[in-house]
Scaffold this active site. Sequence first.
Site, PDB file in Angstrom:
ATOM      1  N   PRO A  66       0.811  -1.231   0.000  1.00 53.71           N
ATOM      2  CA  PRO A  66       0.000   0.000   0.000  1.00 53.71           C
ATOM      3  C   PRO A  66       0.840   1.274   0.000  1.00 53.71           C
ATOM      4  CG  PRO A  66       0.055  -0.917   2.195  1.00 53.71           C
ATOM      5  CD  PRO A  66       0.810  -1.873   1.325  1.00 53.71           C
ATOM      6  N   CYS A  67       1.445   1.573  -1.147  1.00 49.64           N
ATOM      7  CA  CYS A  67       2.327   2.745  -1.277  1.00 49.64           C
ATOM      8  C   CYS A  67       1.613   4.044  -0.919  1.00 49.64           C
ATOM      9  CB  CYS A  67       2.822   2.864  -2.712  1.00 49.64           C
ATOM     10  SG  CYS A  67       3.683   1.423  -3.317  1.00 49.64           S
ATOM     11  N   HIS A  68       0.296   4.075  -1.118  1.00 51.34           N
ATOM     12  CA  HIS A  68      -0.435   5.321  -0.879  1.00 51.34           C
ATOM     13  C   HIS A  68      -0.456   5.721   0.587  1.00 51.34           C
ATOM     14  CE1 HIS A  68      -3.276   2.021  -0.347  1.00 51.34           C
ATOM     15  NE2 HIS A  68      -3.978   2.796   0.443  1.00 51.34           N
TER      16      HIS A  68
END
Length: 114
Positions: A66-68
């Site tokens: 989950p880079c966000h």
Amino acid sequence: MFLYYYDNVRHEPMNDFFYRVHEVVMQIPVGKVTTYGTIARHIGAGRSARTVGFALNAVADDDRIPCHRVVNRNGELSGKMHFATPTRMRELLEAEGIEFNGERVKMERHFWEP
DNA sequence: CGGCTGACTGCGA
DNA sequence: TTCGCAGCCAGCC
């Protein structure tokens, strides 16, 4: 432990900087965010915050990571241009209940430290 | 080896 | 509070 590749190279989990970044990012709870610098310090590379961003870029298309949920120290979405659309990052965060104050995540509410 | 490039950060003004 | 700048360091020529 999952198979881990990028650029067609297999990286050794316990020694690889990128892998360690991704391990931390995968632990960020839904509804929380952390920062590049926090991740860098946590994996023992305290002055490599910029390289943390580079590590996320390598797995931008990998939905296991989950880079966000990684923002800069001010709560700004400094990596939003690396998503499919410029608004994608914010949409993902808002869908998880993250609140904003203008362009910034309300860090006092959502900041998470490993 | 050496130089360049960032999804950054802390600090001084 | 906000802004600019110099450090920083893993990857990739």
